[in-house]
Design an enzyme around this catalytic site. Structure first.
Site, PDB file in Angstrom:
ATOM      1  N   GLU A   1       0.827  -1.205   0.000  1.00 15.64           N
ATOM      2  CA  GLU A   1       0.000   0.000   0.000  1.00 15.64           C
ATOM      3  C   GLU A   1       0.863   1.258   0.000  1.00 15.64           C
ATOM      4  O   GLU A   1       0.654   2.185  -0.792  1.00 15.64           O
ATOM      5  CB  GLU A   1      -0.915   0.010   1.226  1.00 15.64           C
ATOM      6  CG  GLU A   1      -1.731   1.284   1.384  1.00 15.64           C
ATOM      7  CD  GLU A   1      -2.637   1.509   0.206  1.00 15.64           C
ATOM      8  OE1 GLU A   1      -2.318   2.387  -0.617  1.00 15.64           O
ATOM      9  OE2 GLU A   1      -3.654   0.810   0.091  1.00 15.64           O
TER      10      GLU A   1
ATOM     11  N   ASP B   1       1.159   4.007  -3.085  1.00 14.60           N
ATOM     12  CA  ASP B   1       0.855   5.434  -2.934  1.00 14.60           C
ATOM     13  C   ASP B   1       2.008   6.290  -3.449  1.00 14.60           C
ATOM     14  O   ASP B   1       1.814   7.239  -4.218  1.00 14.60           O
ATOM     15  CB  ASP B   1       0.596   5.764  -1.461  1.00 14.60           C
ATOM     16  CG  ASP B   1      -0.663   5.114  -0.920  1.00 14.60           C
ATOM     17  OD1 ASP B   1      -1.476   4.633  -1.728  1.00 14.60           O
ATOM     18  OD2 ASP B   1      -0.827   5.088   0.315  1.00 14.60           O
TER      19      ASP B   1
ATOM     20  N   SER C   1      -7.238   2.760  -3.444  1.00 14.50           N
ATOM     21  CA  SER C   1      -5.899   3.115  -2.981  1.00 14.50           C
ATOM     22  C   SER C   1      -5.055   3.713  -4.086  1.00 14.50           C
ATOM     23  O   SER C   1      -4.157   4.511  -3.824  1.00 14.50           O
ATOM     24  CB  SER C   1      -5.170   1.869  -2.468  1.00 14.50           C
ATOM     25  OG  SER C   1      -5.559   1.546  -1.176  1.00 14.50           O
TER      26      SER C   1
END
Length: 718
Positions: A287, A291, A476
């Protein structure tokens, strides 16, 4: 599907085995009533308690850390300022506050902090930190001390839905009555809540499978599809904060950069509450790296600060307040969240208060809307039968980002459809903000999302993580893409001498409700999640759609985006109408007009606007700019006016004029003097669809004073 963060295991481990399975040998002492009455703090019990099995007491000597959040001040004035600072054409537009200015005008006072600290110390707790913006006081103590301080009892529970153990307070926390007006909530009384990342992988891909070469959408494709490569910006001079509950490996990020020929400032970590996962990232590593890599692909020259916090209510609150108090970033990207029904409302309020400060300081926030469609609690305690949205995407002071399936032809946009599990729906916590117009959705509560971009793992992104290439999707990925766009915009705005984007949603909705919509957004009209379908215009799967970055930038830099063309939510538009903040803002007024002297009493409260009254040639003015939505069928200005004069006769020597832009609406004079206040009413319905500056001008001649005293101004529309 998305992995569950390893910080979940860490959060569970806080609870000793004896408390989980066997109860305890040393019980907590029963709270002793205080001499002063106590007031319960609403929404301070984790919702999971009602669905979980109690197993015993938490040991009295176990250490617990808590965060006490304090209430903001001057709430009405703050709301009005946030509306004005995000509206082109107002005097306040783009005049953002520093953290110090925000705290001075709207934050808790130092006296409030000192009162709460003294109480905590009196209860035997150790105050460990006060946030720089004074919104949070952190403390620690034994279970017995915490229970005593907040009138609670801490028990061990098992959540049957998630098959996990946790501790929590059995009932609402309380504080002495003399602190009730200061304290917003108490957080850390349970360790149930953990934030989950909004990461998804294609169903056909083996979990954790990596490849030697990239096999998904790369920067050239998503930059080309959304015209991010046509804005003439690369994020230079802009800082983006990444909101994380896990860590990353710098070597993975540099491999991504090398593959795609990207260069920019090195990514750095900012620890919150001592958290730093980078030496040994957990299951959320993918994650964090997703990002960072998406932001790098969209805005390669932007500086990235990775804020890493403990995965808990307190960790999230502390991270929110540290980012806004640091004030280093003008954009925040959030890809972690929790479903509203399974999140303590007091904690959501504390985070949203920090988001209000972000908006006041000109910080844009983009949050993933979730990957379980309109049933965001599917993998949480409440389960898949509950319609729910994700927080923080439901906060009205950030921009919620939904998901699409993107199809490209080479590096060119081909089409988009709604991703079937993109988060969206209706908040049960936050009311519909005044800027959320033109959606075609009835009701009084906030709807989610606001915008969207590629998120379907079937059209997923090539990401380098854990030593190999993987394909990731999820909202996400959509949140950092929009954050990268905001970094581009802020660079362009600075070059043009204009304000940064700031709170994005009011400005994006204004563009979406204008004639520019078709050229600035890709309107996604096909596809659905469980309960909502994509359609022309706004929908609860993709919001207004995905960006056409160059055209959207041009529209936003126009600086005079028209008011919404349709829809009208009943509202009162004037800020600080009673002048009780003791300052003019958001009015602009001559020196000395805002007054609390006893010579001329206020209509209500202590403050009023006193124009003239000098008995010499003099002019005072007071003005405020408001935007009246085009869909409003009535707009009524009311205020209380007291005219006191030393003039005699029927000649108008001294006058008070009210204007809307250049139109004179009404004039009063010394001839209208009366012993007390008289309520005045002016119809402004004809100004619907316009941005209007309301201006009072008081003019005196050279002798005999006339005072024009105004109070309790309101502009109600419906």
């Amino acid at each position: 599907m998305r992995p569950r963060s390893l910080t979940l295991a860490a959060a569970i481990a806080v609870l000793p085995l004896t408390a989980v399975s066997l109860g305890v040998t040393t019980a907590q002492a029963a709270p002793i009533p205080h001499a002063t009455p106590r007031v319960e703090l609403p929404n301070t019990v984790n919702p999971a308690v009602a669905r979980s099995e109690k197993k015993g007491d938490v040991p009295a000597e176990q250490q617990i850390s808590v965060a006490v959040s304090l209430k903001l001040r001057n709430a009405d004035a703050l709301d009005r300022f946030l509306a004005a600072v995000a509206t082109p054409g107002t005097p306040e537009f783009g005049k953002y506050l520093t953290p110090e200015q925000f705290t001075a005008q709207f934050g808790p006072t130092q006296d409030a902090v000192d009162q709460v600290k003294a109480y905590l110390a009196d209860q035997g707790l150790t105050v460990t930190e006060v946030s720089a913006n004074r919104q949070v006081i952190s403390a620690k103590g034994t279970t017995e001390q915490v229970s005593q301080a907040f009138g609670t009892h801490e028990s061990a529970y098992v959540d049957p839905q998630l098959q996990r153990t946790f501790f929590a307070n059995d009932a609402a926390a309380s504080v002495p009555a003399d602190l009730a007006d200061l304290v917003q909530g108490v957080h850390g009384l349970d360790n149930h809540a953990v934030r989950k990342n909004r990461l998804a992988k294609p169903n056909a891909v083996t979990p954790n499978a990596t490849t030697a070469t990239p096999n998904g959408v790369g920067p050239a494709q998503y930059d080309g599809a959304y015209n991010l490569d046509k804005t003439g910006a690369d994020g230079t001079g802009v800082t983006v904060a990444l909101w994380e509950f896990d860590g990353y490996k710098s070597s993975d990020l540099t491999t991504y950069d090398s593959q795609y020929g990207l260069t920019g400032p090195a990514v750095s970590t900012v620890s919150v509450d001592g958290a730093n996962y980078d030496a040994a990232p957990g299951q959320g590593q993918g994650e964090v790296e997703l990002d960072s890599e998406i932001v790098r692909g969209a805005a390669p020259k932007a500086t990235q600060l990775v804020y890493e916090a403990p995965n808990s209510d307190q960790g999230e609150i502390d991270m929110a307040n540290k980012i806004v108090a640091d004030n280093k970033a003008s954009v925040i990207s959030i890809s972690w969240g929790s479903c509203e029904p399974d999140t303590t409302a007091a904690s959501m309020t504390a985070v949203d208060n920090a988001f209000k400060q972000a908006a006041a300081q000109g910080i844009s926030i983009f949050s993933a809307s979730g990957d379980d469609g309109s049933r965001d609690c599917t993998r949480s305690t409440s389960g898949s039968t509950v319609k729910a949205v994700d927080f923080p995407a439901s906060s009205p002071h950030q921009t919620g980002v939904g998901g699409t399936n993107l199809k490209v032809s080479g590096n060119t946009y081909s089409s988009e459809s709604a991703w079937s599990t993109a988060g969206g729906g209706v908040s049960t916590v936050f009311s519909k903000p005044s800027w959320q117009t033109g959606t075609g959705v009835s009701g009084t509560m906030r709807t989610v999302p606001d915008v969207a971009s590629n998120a379907d793992p079937a059209s997923g992104f090539a990401i380098y993580t854990a030593g190999g290439w993987q394909v990731y999707g999820g909202t996400s990925a959509a949140a950092p893409l929009w954050s990268g766009y905001a970094a581009q915009f802020n660079q362009k705005a600075k070059a043009a001498g204009q304000p940064v984007l700031g709170e994005a949603s009011p400005r994006l909705y204004a563009v979406a409700n204008s004639s520019s919509y078709g050229s600035t957004f890709h309107d996604v009209t096909t596809g659905a999640n469980q309960d909502f379908s994509a359609k022309a215009g706004y929908d609860q799967v993709t919001g207004w759609g995905s960006p056409v970055a160059d055209a959207l930038t041009t529209a936003l830099l126009g600086g005079s985006t028209p008011p919404p063309t349709g829809g009208c939510t009943a509202a009162q538009l004037v800020g600080n109408g009673g002048f009780e903040t003791g300052t003019a803002a958001p009015w602009t007024a001559s020196s000395g007009v805002i007054d609390n002297s006893s010579s001329q009493p206020a209509h209500s409260g202590s403050w009023k606007a006193w124009l003239d009254g000098y008995g010499t040639t003099h002019t005072d003015t007071m003005a405020q700019t408001v935007s009246i939505p085009a869909g409003c069928k009535s707009a009524t200005l009311t205020f209380w006016l007291h005219i006191d004069t030393a003039e005699t006769g029927t000649t108008a020597y001294d006058t008070l004029t009210l204007q809307a832009n250049s139109t004179t609406l009404k004039t009063w004079s010394n001839v209208d003097a009366a012993a007390g206040y008289v309520q005045r009413t002016v119809d402004l319905t004809s100004f619907a669809g316009q941005t209007v500056t309301l201006k009072f001008t008081g003019t005196e001649d050279g002798s005999n004073q006339t005072s024009f005293v105004i109070d309790d101004v309101a502009l109600n529309v419906n």
